[in-house]
Design a protein around this motif. Structure first.
Motif, PDB file in Angstrom:
ATOM      1  N   GLY A 134       1.227  10.504  -4.382  1.00  0.00           N
ATOM      2  CA  GLY A 134       0.551   9.527  -3.541  1.00  0.00           C
ATOM      3  C   GLY A 134       1.472   8.841  -2.548  1.00  0.00           C
ATOM      4  N   THR A 135       0.908   7.921  -1.810  1.00  0.00           N
ATOM      5  CA  THR A 135       1.651   7.146  -0.811  1.00  0.00           C
ATOM      6  C   THR A 135       2.121   5.849  -1.452  1.00  0.00           C
ATOM      7  OG1 THR A 135       0.309   8.081   0.961  1.00  0.00           O
ATOM      8  CG2 THR A 135       1.522   6.070   1.467  1.00  0.00           C
ATOM      9  N   VAL A 136       3.430   5.629  -1.413  1.00  0.00           N
ATOM     10  CA  VAL A 136       4.040   4.515  -2.126  1.00  0.00           C
ATOM     11  C   VAL A 136       4.532   3.450  -1.148  1.00  0.00           C
ATOM     12  CG1 VAL A 136       5.893   3.849  -3.716  1.00  0.00           C
ATOM     13  CG2 VAL A 136       4.795   6.089  -3.961  1.00  0.00           C
ATOM     14  N   ASP A 137       4.199   2.205  -1.442  1.00  0.00           N
ATOM     15  CA  ASP A 137       4.817   1.062  -0.758  1.00  0.00           C
ATOM     16  C   ASP A 137       5.946   0.611  -1.674  1.00  0.00           C
ATOM     17  OD1 ASP A 137       5.571  -1.566   0.041  1.00  0.00           O
ATOM     18  OD2 ASP A 137       3.639  -1.861   1.021  1.00  0.00           O
ATOM     19  N   ILE A 138       7.180   0.951  -1.313  1.00  0.00           N
ATOM     20  CA  ILE A 138       8.323   0.748  -2.202  1.00  0.00           C
ATOM     21  C   ILE A 138       8.553  -0.727  -2.499  1.00  0.00           C
ATOM     22  CG2 ILE A 138      10.821   1.106  -2.425  1.00  0.00           C
ATOM     23  CD1 ILE A 138      10.297   3.518  -0.490  1.00  0.00           C
ATOM     24  N   LYS A 139       8.471  -1.556  -1.465  1.00  0.00           N
ATOM     25  CA  LYS A 139       8.731  -2.985  -1.656  1.00  0.00           C
ATOM     26  C   LYS A 139       7.650  -3.635  -2.509  1.00  0.00           C
ATOM     27  CE  LYS A 139      11.476  -3.724   2.517  1.00  0.00           C
ATOM     28  NZ  LYS A 139      11.504  -4.319   3.872  1.00  0.00           N
ATOM     29  N   ALA A 140       6.403  -3.318  -2.221  1.00  0.00           N
ATOM     30  CA  ALA A 140       5.298  -3.923  -2.970  1.00  0.00           C
ATOM     31  C   ALA A 140       5.118  -3.285  -4.351  1.00  0.00           C
ATOM     32  CB  ALA A 140       4.002  -3.810  -2.172  1.00  0.00           C
ATOM     33  N   GLY A 141       5.595  -2.042  -4.484  1.00  0.00           N
ATOM     34  CA  GLY A 141       5.431  -1.343  -5.757  1.00  0.00           C
ATOM     35  C   GLY A 141       4.012  -0.861  -5.996  1.00  0.00           C
TER      36      GLY A 141
END
Length: 319
Positions: free
Chosen positions: A74-81
Motif C-alpha cells: 500500500g501507500t505509506v505516509d511515513i511520518k503519520a504512520g
C-alpha cells in the motif's frame, strides 16, 4: 544489556516477525496467518497480540527494544504512520497503524512500503554490502523495489522508486496502473508468461514451450526459464526479450543514481546467474560508460528474510 529490534513483514497471506540485535542479526522469528476479513480490521490487533505474546514467552519487556519496524503493501505516509490502498489486505480506508501499535505494545514504531523495506534489508545485511547507494529490483507477481541514495531511501512525494513503472516500451502492454509499456508488464512473473504467449503466436519453429502453449498447458516464468536453460528456441527468445527490458531499466537507473550495486531479487530471480548474466549483457550495452565500470549487478542474498531485516532497520532511527 544491548537493546533489540523487532521487524515485521506484513503480507497478504502471512505476517512474518523477527527479533534482531541492533547489528541486524536475527535471534528469534515466527509468523502468523494474515486475517483479512472484516476489511482487514483484525490485522493490527493480531500484530499487537503476537508481539506481546512472544515478548511474554521470551520474558522480555518493551524497554528492552529500540523499536519496531514494519513493511506493508500500500501507500505509506511515513511520518503519520498510516497506510492506504493496500487492497490485498482489504484495507480500503486509511489505517492508523503507528498509533495503534505504539499504544498496544509500548514500543516506538516505524513503517514503510514493503518493497522499500526489502531494499533496506538487502542493502544492510545482503548483497548491498551496506553501501550508501543501492538499487533493489524485486521481480515477483509485479516488479517493485527501492532506491537508496546517500544512505537514504528515495520517497519523493510518495511514489519515488516505483521501478516497476519505468516505461521500457512506449505504447506496449497495458499495465494495471493505466499506462502502457511499464517494466512490470514484461519482467514480472505474469509479464514473462505474457511475452511468451505473444511470441508463440509468431513462432513457427520447433519448441516445447510452443507446444505447451498451443496445447493450453499451464505455464509459469519458472517453466520458461527452465526450458531456456535447456536451449528451447522460443523460451530462449522470451528470456532474451525480458532481459533486454531489465537491462535497459537497470542502465537508466544507473544513469540517474550510479549506485554501487543494482540488486535483483524476487521469485523470477530464482533463475540465478542465467538471468543475471543476460541482464548484465544488456546493461553493458545501454549504460553510461562510467556507470558500466562502477555499478555492479548482483543477485539478492537474503530471500524471504529481507523484509523483516529491512523493517527492523527502520527502527534504528530511534537509537
Amino acid at each position: 544489556m544491548d537493546k533489540k529490534l523487532i521487524g515485521v513483514d506484513l503480507g497478504g497471506t502471512t505476517i512474518k516477525f523477527a527479533i534482531l540485535t541492533a547489528a541486524g542479526e536475527i535471534q528469534q522469528k515466527w509468523s502468523v496467518e494474515t486475517n483479512i476479513l472484516d476489511d482487514g480490521a483484525h490485522i493490527v490487533p493480531d500484530i499487537i497480540d503476537s508481539i506481546n505474546h512472544h515478548l511474554a514467552l521470551y520474558d522480555m519487556k518493551p524497554e528492552q527494544f529500540i523499536g519496531i519496524g514494519m513493511g506493508t503493501p500500500g501507500t505509506v505516509d511515513i511520518k503519520a504512520g498510516t497506510v492506504i490502498g493496500a487492497y490485498n489486505l482489504n484495507w480500503k480506508t486509511k489505517q492508523d497503524v503507528k498509533s495503534a501499535i505504539e499504544a498496544g505494545t509500548g514500543i516506538k514504531f516505524a513503517i514503510d512500503n514493503d518493497a522499500n523495506v526489502a531494499a533496506l534489508g538487502e542493502r544492510w545485511k545482503g548483497a548491498g554490502n551496506n553501501a550508501d547507494d543501492v538499487v533493489f529490483m524485486t521481480l515477483g507477481t509485479g516488479v517493485g523495489g527501492g532506491i537508496i541514495a546517500n544512505g537514504q531511501m528515495i520517497h519523493g512525494m510518495g511514489a519515488g522508486g516505483e521501478i516497476g513503472h519505468i516505461n521500457v516500451e512506449p505504447n506496449g502492454y497495458l499495465c494495471t496502473c493505466g499506462n502502457k509499456g511499464c517494466l512490470e508488464t514484461y519482467a514480472s512473473a505474469t509479464g514473462v508468461v505474457r511475452v511468451a504467449r505473444d511470441m508463440a503466436e509468431e513462432f513457427a519453429g520447433k519448441s516445447e514451450l510452443k507446444r505447451m502453449l498451443d496445447d493450453g498447458e499451464e505455464i509459469s516464468s519458472k517453466i520458461i526459464f527452465d526450458l531456456a536453460k535447456e536451449k528451447d528456441t522460443l523460451a530462449a527468445m522470451v528470456v532474451d526479450k525480458v532481459c533486454y527490458y531489465l537491462g535497459l531499466a537497470a542502465a537508466n537507473l544507473g544513469a540517474i543514481t550510479n549506485p554501487a550495486y543494482i540488486v535483483i531479487g524476487g521469485g523470477v530471480s530464482a533463475a540465478g546467474k542465467f538471468l543475471l548474466n543476460q541482464v548484465e549483457d544488456y546493461f553493458q550495452k545501454f549504460a553510461f560508460p562510467t556507470v558500466k565500470t562502477s555499478t555492479k549487478l548482483k543477485l539478492a542474498e537474503l530471500g524471504n528474510e529481507a523484509g523483516v531485516i529491512g523493517a527492523a532497520s527502520l527502527a534504528l532511527a530511534f537509537k
